[in-house]
Write a protein that holds these residues in place. Sequence first.
Motif, PDB file in Angstrom:
ATOM      1  N   LYS A   3       0.834  -1.199   0.000  1.00  0.00           N
ATOM      2  CA  LYS A   3       0.000   0.000   0.000  1.00  0.00           C
ATOM      3  C   LYS A   3       0.875   1.257   0.000  1.00  0.00           C
ATOM      4  O   LYS A   3       0.589   2.227  -0.710  1.00  0.00           O
ATOM      5  CB  LYS A   3      -0.920  -0.006   1.218  1.00  0.00           C
ATOM      6  CG  LYS A   3      -1.823   1.197   1.306  1.00  0.00           C
ATOM      7  CD  LYS A   3      -2.675   1.131   2.550  1.00  0.00           C
ATOM      8  CE  LYS A   3      -3.464   2.409   2.690  1.00  0.00           C
ATOM      9  NZ  LYS A   3      -4.202   2.444   3.941  1.00  0.00           N
ATOM     10  N   ASP A   4       1.960   1.255   0.778  1.00  0.00           N
ATOM     11  CA  ASP A   4       2.874   2.396   0.809  1.00  0.00           C
ATOM     12  C   ASP A   4       3.641   2.535  -0.508  1.00  0.00           C
ATOM     13  O   ASP A   4       3.966   3.635  -0.928  1.00  0.00           O
ATOM     14  CB  ASP A   4       3.862   2.252   1.964  1.00  0.00           C
ATOM     15  CG  ASP A   4       3.185   2.387   3.316  1.00  0.00           C
ATOM     16  OD1 ASP A   4       2.122   3.044   3.378  1.00  0.00           O
ATOM     17  OD2 ASP A   4       3.716   1.835   4.296  1.00  0.00           O
ATOM     18  N   ARG A   7       1.378   4.406  -3.719  1.00  0.00           N
ATOM     19  CA  ARG A   7       0.614   5.585  -3.293  1.00  0.00           C
ATOM     20  C   ARG A   7       0.261   6.391  -4.536  1.00  0.00           C
ATOM     21  O   ARG A   7       1.110   7.008  -5.165  1.00  0.00           O
ATOM     22  CB  ARG A   7       1.444   6.433  -2.334  1.00  0.00           C
ATOM     23  CG  ARG A   7       1.641   5.765  -1.010  1.00  0.00           C
ATOM     24  CD  ARG A   7       2.338   6.639  -0.010  1.00  0.00           C
ATOM     25  NE  ARG A   7       2.713   7.956  -0.539  1.00  0.00           N
ATOM     26  CZ  ARG A   7       3.641   8.706  -0.012  1.00  0.00           C
ATOM     27  NH1 ARG A   7       4.306   8.287   1.036  1.00  0.00           N
ATOM     28  NH2 ARG A   7       3.928   9.878  -0.517  1.00  0.00           N
ATOM     29  N   PHE A   8      -1.004   6.372  -4.908  1.00  0.00           N
ATOM     30  CA  PHE A   8      -1.437   7.033  -6.126  1.00  0.00           C
ATOM     31  C   PHE A   8      -1.559   8.540  -5.973  1.00  0.00           C
ATOM     32  O   PHE A   8      -1.725   9.247  -6.957  1.00  0.00           O
ATOM     33  CB  PHE A   8      -2.776   6.446  -6.595  1.00  0.00           C
ATOM     34  CG  PHE A   8      -2.679   5.006  -6.989  1.00  0.00           C
ATOM     35  CD1 PHE A   8      -1.872   4.620  -8.038  1.00  0.00           C
ATOM     36  CD2 PHE A   8      -3.395   4.041  -6.313  1.00  0.00           C
ATOM     37  CE1 PHE A   8      -1.777   3.292  -8.411  1.00  0.00           C
ATOM     38  CE2 PHE A   8      -3.310   2.717  -6.680  1.00  0.00           C
ATOM     39  CZ  PHE A   8      -2.499   2.332  -7.733  1.00  0.00           C
ATOM     40  N   ASP A   9      -1.465   9.049  -4.775  1.00  0.00           N
ATOM     41  CA  ASP A   9      -1.541  10.489  -4.573  1.00  0.00           C
ATOM     42  C   ASP A   9      -0.164  11.158  -4.623  1.00  0.00           C
ATOM     43  O   ASP A   9      -0.056  12.366  -4.467  1.00  0.00           O
ATOM     44  CB  ASP A   9      -2.248  10.805  -3.250  1.00  0.00           C
ATOM     45  CG  ASP A   9      -1.509  10.243  -2.049  1.00  0.00           C
ATOM     46  OD1 ASP A   9      -0.662   9.350  -2.230  1.00  0.00           O
ATOM     47  OD2 ASP A   9      -1.794  10.693  -0.923  1.00  0.00           O
ATOM     48  N   ASP A  10       0.873  10.388  -4.856  1.00  0.00           N
ATOM     49  CA  ASP A  10       2.230  10.910  -4.921  1.00  0.00           C
ATOM     50  C   ASP A  10       2.503  11.464  -6.331  1.00  0.00           C
ATOM     51  O   ASP A  10       2.234  10.817  -7.338  1.00  0.00           O
ATOM     52  CB  ASP A  10       3.221   9.789  -4.591  1.00  0.00           C
ATOM     53  CG  ASP A  10       4.654  10.274  -4.509  1.00  0.00           C
ATOM     54  OD1 ASP A  10       4.860  11.489  -4.321  1.00  0.00           O
ATOM     55  OD2 ASP A  10       5.557   9.432  -4.622  1.00  0.00           O
ATOM     56  N   GLY A  11       3.047  12.668  -6.406  1.00  0.00           N
ATOM     57  CA  GLY A  11       3.347  13.292  -7.695  1.00  0.00           C
ATOM     58  C   GLY A  11       4.408  12.547  -8.479  1.00  0.00           C
ATOM     59  O   GLY A  11       4.373  12.501  -9.713  1.00  0.00           O
ATOM     60  N   TRP A  14       2.924   9.741 -10.611  1.00  0.00           N
ATOM     61  CA  TRP A  14       2.278  10.163 -11.854  1.00  0.00           C
ATOM     62  C   TRP A  14       3.299  10.587 -12.900  1.00  0.00           C
ATOM     63  O   TRP A  14       3.099  10.359 -14.094  1.00  0.00           O
ATOM     64  CB  TRP A  14       1.254  11.263 -11.592  1.00  0.00           C
ATOM     65  CG  TRP A  14       0.083  10.707 -10.846  1.00  0.00           C
ATOM     66  CD1 TRP A  14      -0.258  10.948  -9.553  1.00  0.00           C
ATOM     67  CD2 TRP A  14      -0.864   9.753 -11.341  1.00  0.00           C
ATOM     68  NE1 TRP A  14      -1.371  10.218  -9.216  1.00  0.00           N
ATOM     69  CE2 TRP A  14      -1.769   9.475 -10.291  1.00  0.00           C
ATOM     70  CE3 TRP A  14      -1.049   9.113 -12.557  1.00  0.00           C
ATOM     71  CZ2 TRP A  14      -2.825   8.585 -10.431  1.00  0.00           C
ATOM     72  CZ3 TRP A  14      -2.097   8.229 -12.704  1.00  0.00           C
ATOM     73  CH2 TRP A  14      -2.972   7.978 -11.652  1.00  0.00           C
TER      74      TRP A  14
END
Length: 83
Positions: A3-4, A7-11, A14
């Motif tokens: 899960k760590d 992390r899909f919210d990490d720039g 992306w």
Amino acid sequence: MLKDFLRFDDGEFWKGAMVGAAVVLLLTNEGLRDALIGGAARTAEAVKSGMDNLAETGNGSAAADEPSDLDNASQAQPEDAPR
């Protein structure tokens, strides 16, 4: 732990995803790959042609036939030298 790692919210995730998608698109799309390689080949040929023209211009110019200030300085005699 997984899960760590995902992390899909990490720039940074992306950025990596976009670069990876671009690489996959480039490697799998034959038309795009040919266009990019053809463009690179034309650019390399233009640079080579420009360098050849620059070399020819430097060797055949009128300025190259005239002595430069450095040449004149080496031929000049000091004023206190015997003549």
